[in-house]
Design a protein around this motif. Structure first.
Motif, PDB file in Angstrom:
ATOM      1  N   LYS A  62       0.836  -1.195   0.000  1.00  0.00           N
ATOM      2  CA  LYS A  62       0.000   0.000   0.000  1.00  0.00           C
ATOM      3  C   LYS A  62       0.868   1.242   0.000  1.00  0.00           C
ATOM      4  O   LYS A  62       1.813   1.365   0.765  1.00  0.00           O
ATOM      5  CB  LYS A  62      -0.893  -0.006   1.251  1.00  0.00           C
ATOM      6  CG  LYS A  62      -1.913   1.119   1.259  1.00  0.00           C
ATOM      7  CD  LYS A  62      -2.823   1.026   2.477  1.00  0.00           C
ATOM      8  CE  LYS A  62      -3.754   2.234   2.523  1.00  0.00           C
ATOM      9  NZ  LYS A  62      -4.611   2.234   3.714  1.00  0.00           N
ATOM     10  N   SER A  63       0.563   2.152  -0.869  1.00  0.00           N
ATOM     11  CA  SER A  63       1.354   3.365  -0.953  1.00  0.00           C
ATOM     12  C   SER A  63       0.445   4.501  -1.376  1.00  0.00           C
ATOM     13  O   SER A  63      -0.770   4.361  -1.429  1.00  0.00           O
ATOM     14  CB  SER A  63       2.500   3.170  -1.940  1.00  0.00           C
ATOM     15  OG  SER A  63       3.334   4.308  -1.967  1.00  0.00           O
ATOM     16  N   TYR A  64       1.045   5.634  -1.670  1.00  0.00           N
ATOM     17  CA  TYR A  64       0.258   6.803  -2.042  1.00  0.00           C
ATOM     18  C   TYR A  64      -0.226   6.742  -3.477  1.00  0.00           C
ATOM     19  O   TYR A  64      -1.010   7.562  -3.915  1.00  0.00           O
ATOM     20  CB  TYR A  64       1.066   8.086  -1.814  1.00  0.00           C
ATOM     21  CG  TYR A  64       2.455   8.052  -2.401  1.00  0.00           C
ATOM     22  CD1 TYR A  64       2.687   8.405  -3.721  1.00  0.00           C
ATOM     23  CD2 TYR A  64       3.532   7.678  -1.624  1.00  0.00           C
ATOM     24  CE1 TYR A  64       3.952   8.373  -4.248  1.00  0.00           C
ATOM     25  CE2 TYR A  64       4.811   7.653  -2.144  1.00  0.00           C
ATOM     26  CZ  TYR A  64       5.016   8.003  -3.455  1.00  0.00           C
ATOM     27  OH  TYR A  64       6.268   7.970  -3.973  1.00  0.00           O
ATOM     28  N   TYR A 253      13.934   0.679   0.369  1.00  0.00           N
ATOM     29  CA  TYR A 253      12.891   0.246  -0.553  1.00  0.00           C
ATOM     30  C   TYR A 253      12.990  -1.234  -0.886  1.00  0.00           C
ATOM     31  O   TYR A 253      11.996  -1.872  -1.233  1.00  0.00           O
ATOM     32  CB  TYR A 253      12.949   1.048  -1.854  1.00  0.00           C
ATOM     33  CG  TYR A 253      12.452   2.469  -1.733  1.00  0.00           C
ATOM     34  CD1 TYR A 253      11.777   2.911  -0.610  1.00  0.00           C
ATOM     35  CD2 TYR A 253      12.656   3.364  -2.764  1.00  0.00           C
ATOM     36  CE1 TYR A 253      11.330   4.210  -0.511  1.00  0.00           C
ATOM     37  CE2 TYR A 253      12.200   4.672  -2.671  1.00  0.00           C
ATOM     38  CZ  TYR A 253      11.544   5.083  -1.544  1.00  0.00           C
ATOM     39  OH  TYR A 253      11.098   6.372  -1.461  1.00  0.00           O
ATOM     40  N   ILE A 282       4.529  14.032  -0.271  1.00  0.00           N
ATOM     41  CA  ILE A 282       4.711  13.813  -1.702  1.00  0.00           C
ATOM     42  C   ILE A 282       4.534  15.188  -2.320  1.00  0.00           C
ATOM     43  O   ILE A 282       3.604  15.921  -1.967  1.00  0.00           O
ATOM     44  CB  ILE A 282       3.635  12.855  -2.246  1.00  0.00           C
ATOM     45  CG1 ILE A 282       3.539  11.584  -1.378  1.00  0.00           C
ATOM     46  CG2 ILE A 282       3.915  12.505  -3.702  1.00  0.00           C
ATOM     47  CD1 ILE A 282       4.793  10.793  -1.266  1.00  0.00           C
TER      48      ILE A 282
ATOM     49  N   ARG B 240      -4.121   8.943   5.340  1.00  0.00           N
ATOM     50  CA  ARG B 240      -3.239   9.909   4.701  1.00  0.00           C
ATOM     51  C   ARG B 240      -3.451  11.275   5.355  1.00  0.00           C
ATOM     52  O   ARG B 240      -4.579  11.662   5.650  1.00  0.00           O
ATOM     53  CB  ARG B 240      -3.542   9.982   3.206  1.00  0.00           C
ATOM     54  CG  ARG B 240      -2.480  10.779   2.480  1.00  0.00           C
ATOM     55  CD  ARG B 240      -2.528  10.587   0.975  1.00  0.00           C
ATOM     56  NE  ARG B 240      -1.388  11.289   0.384  1.00  0.00           N
ATOM     57  CZ  ARG B 240      -1.238  11.545  -0.898  1.00  0.00           C
ATOM     58  NH1 ARG B 240      -2.135  11.137  -1.749  1.00  0.00           N
ATOM     59  NH2 ARG B 240      -0.175  12.195  -1.330  1.00  0.00           N
ATOM     60  N   TYR B 241      -2.359  11.972   5.567  1.00  0.00           N
ATOM     61  CA  TYR B 241      -2.352  13.304   6.192  1.00  0.00           C
ATOM     62  C   TYR B 241      -2.771  13.271   7.670  1.00  0.00           C
ATOM     63  O   TYR B 241      -3.139  14.313   8.227  1.00  0.00           O
ATOM     64  CB  TYR B 241      -3.227  14.307   5.434  1.00  0.00           C
ATOM     65  CG  TYR B 241      -2.850  14.497   3.995  1.00  0.00           C
ATOM     66  CD1 TYR B 241      -1.539  14.777   3.626  1.00  0.00           C
ATOM     67  CD2 TYR B 241      -3.809  14.406   2.978  1.00  0.00           C
ATOM     68  CE1 TYR B 241      -1.192  14.941   2.289  1.00  0.00           C
ATOM     69  CE2 TYR B 241      -3.467  14.583   1.644  1.00  0.00           C
ATOM     70  CZ  TYR B 241      -2.160  14.845   1.309  1.00  0.00           C
ATOM     71  OH  TYR B 241      -1.821  15.022  -0.004  1.00  0.00           O
ATOM     72  N   LEU B 272       6.064   8.184   5.263  1.00  0.00           N
ATOM     73  CA  LEU B 272       6.224   8.597   3.867  1.00  0.00           C
ATOM     74  C   LEU B 272       4.967   8.327   3.051  1.00  0.00           C
ATOM     75  O   LEU B 272       4.427   9.238   2.416  1.00  0.00           O
ATOM     76  CB  LEU B 272       7.418   7.859   3.250  1.00  0.00           C
ATOM     77  CG  LEU B 272       7.638   8.115   1.759  1.00  0.00           C
ATOM     78  CD1 LEU B 272       7.910   9.584   1.489  1.00  0.00           C
ATOM     79  CD2 LEU B 272       8.783   7.265   1.234  1.00  0.00           C
ATOM     80  N   VAL B 273       4.489   7.097   3.068  1.00  0.00           N
ATOM     81  CA  VAL B 273       3.415   6.764   2.126  1.00  0.00           C
ATOM     82  C   VAL B 273       2.087   7.395   2.535  1.00  0.00           C
ATOM     83  O   VAL B 273       1.212   7.574   1.691  1.00  0.00           O
ATOM     84  CB  VAL B 273       3.250   5.248   1.906  1.00  0.00           C
ATOM     85  CG1 VAL B 273       4.550   4.638   1.406  1.00  0.00           C
ATOM     86  CG2 VAL B 273       2.745   4.538   3.138  1.00  0.00           C
ATOM     87  N   LYS B 274       1.954   7.759   3.807  1.00  0.00           N
ATOM     88  CA  LYS B 274       0.705   8.378   4.241  1.00  0.00           C
ATOM     89  C   LYS B 274       0.855   9.872   4.522  1.00  0.00           C
ATOM     90  O   LYS B 274      -0.088  10.488   5.041  1.00  0.00           O
ATOM     91  CB  LYS B 274       0.181   7.670   5.492  1.00  0.00           C
ATOM     92  CG  LYS B 274      -0.265   6.239   5.214  1.00  0.00           C
ATOM     93  CD  LYS B 274      -0.780   5.584   6.471  1.00  0.00           C
ATOM     94  CE  LYS B 274      -1.317   4.185   6.183  1.00  0.00           C
ATOM     95  NZ  LYS B 274      -1.657   3.489   7.449  1.00  0.00           N
ATOM     96  N   SER B 275       2.001  10.425   4.230  1.00  0.00           N
ATOM     97  CA  SER B 275       2.224  11.865   4.482  1.00  0.00           C
ATOM     98  C   SER B 275       1.799  12.240   5.900  1.00  0.00           C
ATOM     99  O   SER B 275       1.064  13.202   6.130  1.00  0.00           O
ATOM    100  CB  SER B 275       1.482  12.725   3.457  1.00  0.00           C
ATOM    101  OG  SER B 275       1.988  12.497   2.161  1.00  0.00           O
TER     102      SER B 275
END
Lengths: 344, 344
Positions: A62-64, A253, A282, B240-241, B272-275
């Motif tokens: 799961k990522s952005y 990574y 991001i 996220r955020y 990182l992936v969820k800011s």
């Protein structure tokens, strides 16, 4: 020219990596392109940008952003030239910034590309210092790092397109810039080309001690774009109210060693006792707010020599997989680009 | 009255804990007080506040505040009454908020205390809902958590003075409040007394699954004031955020198990992936900016029943050490106070 390029050579994701990717995870194909609909353009790729975030898109974690599907073309930012247009705002011969991915040609909705002025700056900069990596540095420093006069800013992968911009933006704000890179050539470039105050080689066995010596008043901003053992050396040196923008973790990574003692409680203690701000981001989060400012300011800085950049250009789309694997190992020296075809 | 209290009964730090503190780390003494200089007041302690941060002051580990020296009186916020004054702004009989520490009497510079209006709110609230814990919740939510209408806010130690205020401030902002506490009585209080939408018992073997069910749209704010296994269950559910104000880590103050796998890389990946925004803070950082707003708003909320509070009052200074040890284990139920002497 409407029938000159009905096919594209493209590199697709053949399989998902287990740990570090290999060239076998990619496959080259030649396929027919669809015909242009109203509002479309056919673009030939000139430059393809290779960036660490692409590693994330190869996996289903799961990522952005969603992963690249197996058999689909690898994603990527590109600079290309319009060879056929069915949109009134773009003409044949125009250069555009696009996201065509790892391929020689693409049919694109014209509203998804941005025309580039080849007189304003070299075309390739739209993928580097004046593109996504430069904006990552700009937005991360302006919104999160917020370097103050006299503060100390540390960044790793510092000859890369994000790191080199971070250091120079630190200097433009009156801060000290400490850059970290791998090997003497890159360290020399940090001082001579990018104007860092201190350059440190993370391969040096005394790296952690050297970093402490380079930051006698501690670290106020750590721009995190690599992770790994660099972060280990930085964290104990962070000052109260230090800011840690997190935009990449390329060192982890491909997976990380799992037999270390748990460092998370100690990290939370540092966050608490030093009132740290750790903020992942991001760059797209800040695009609507800041991209106009960025293009105006950064273009001016580039023109006046206040924001310098270095490119590592590899010729030939067929070399994209091996160049990308090298990027993950820090082998590139500057912004890594594939020159897929000549500019003209 | 100038000679009535020339001595104080006080509790000093006798030794530093190795792991969890014990009552043997404290020692009770009766000592002479200095005579009052110009501008001083002699204050008898009425209430002593016991708070988790005091655990940090018992150790020499680097923190945001210096440790209590061995043989020195334990630090602590107090509400007291002036029994002798050499400052024109304070009269005998006035009640004041002070930092007299764990002792029955103190000679204090009058500029370091703040007069309290016993008509405005119960005196004890100056150490809880209208004091440092309440302000911690207020500032952390306003500056970092920033709950939005419809978002989900999670807080642990939710019957405590910080957690209960966090949940109620979440509700005042239109957010959902999920409170975590230990045991059925505390969970019932979360719903019945403090108006949380959901109460979860962290001792339940299904706690992590219950939390996931309680936050079907994920978690937008996790107000971190305990650490430990509650945080483990929260982190995977962050949106996220999401924002994570970190004001305390009582679960790990006494040391943590060290044989776990290293969770730091995975945490950075989540950032990182969820800011994510993870921000440590001490309430004093925001005092100059927000304390007037807080006193005005929170006093009004208390008066109108929008901000409720619960106190756990233990009689007798001699019981401070054992009560404090219970606090570190979550045995208190509401804001823990020592009633050192009657109000009047």
């Amino acid at each position: 020219m409407s029938s000159t390029a009905s096919r594209t050579t493209r590199i697709v994701l053949a399989s998902r990596p287990d740990g570090a990717p290999t060239v076998d995870n990619f496959r080259t194909e030649v396929v027919d392109l669809p015909s242009l609909g109203h509002g479309d353009v056919l673009v030939r790729t000139v430059y393809l940008s290779l960036d660490p975030y692409m590693r994330g898109r190869m996996s289903t974690a799961k990522s952005y952003a969603p992963p690249v599907e197996l058999g689909e073309v690898m994603v990527g930012g590109t600079v290309g030239q319009v060879v056929e247009s069915r949109h009134r705002d773009l003409e044949v011969g125009d250069y555009v910034l696009a996201g065509a991915g790892w391929q020689s040609h693409a049919v694109l909705d014209a509203t998804t590309v941005r025309r580039l002025d080849p007189e304003a700056a070299p075309l390739s900069t739209a993928l580097g210092v004046l593109g996504m990596p430069g904006f990552t540095a700009y937005a991360g420093m302006r919104k999160i790092g917020q370097p103050q006069h006299g503060e100390t800013v540390v960044v790793a992968a510092a000859t890369g397109p994000v790191g080199s911009a971070v250091g120079q933006i630190a200097k433009l704000n009156g801060a000290r810039a400490v850059g970290i890179a791998g090997g003497p050539d890159k360290c020399r470039a940090l001082i001579d080309d990018f104007g860092f105050d201190v350059a440190l080689d993370h391969r040096d066995p005394d790296f952690a001690a050297n970093l402490a010596a380079a930051a006698p008043r501690g670290i106020d901003v750590y721009f995190e774009n690599v992770g790994g053992h660099v972060a280990d050396a930085v964290l104990p040196l962070l000052n109260r109210y230090a800011r840690v923008p997190v935009c990449g973790l390329v060192a982890q990574y491909n997976g990380v060693e799992s037999d270390r003692r748990d460092r998370l409680p100690a990290f939370f203690s540092q966050i608490l006792v030093k009132s740290l701000t750790v903020r992942g981001f991001i760059q797209s989060e800040f695009a609507a707010e800041l991209s106009a400012d960025f293009l105006r300011e950064a273009t001016q800085w580039v023109r006046t020599g206040k924001l310098r950049y270095r490119e590592d250009i590899v010729d030939g789309l067929e070399n994209a997989p091996s160049a990308f694997l090298g990027l993950l190992e820090g082998k590139n020296f500057g912004k890594l680009l594939i020159r897929v075809a000549p500019e003209t």
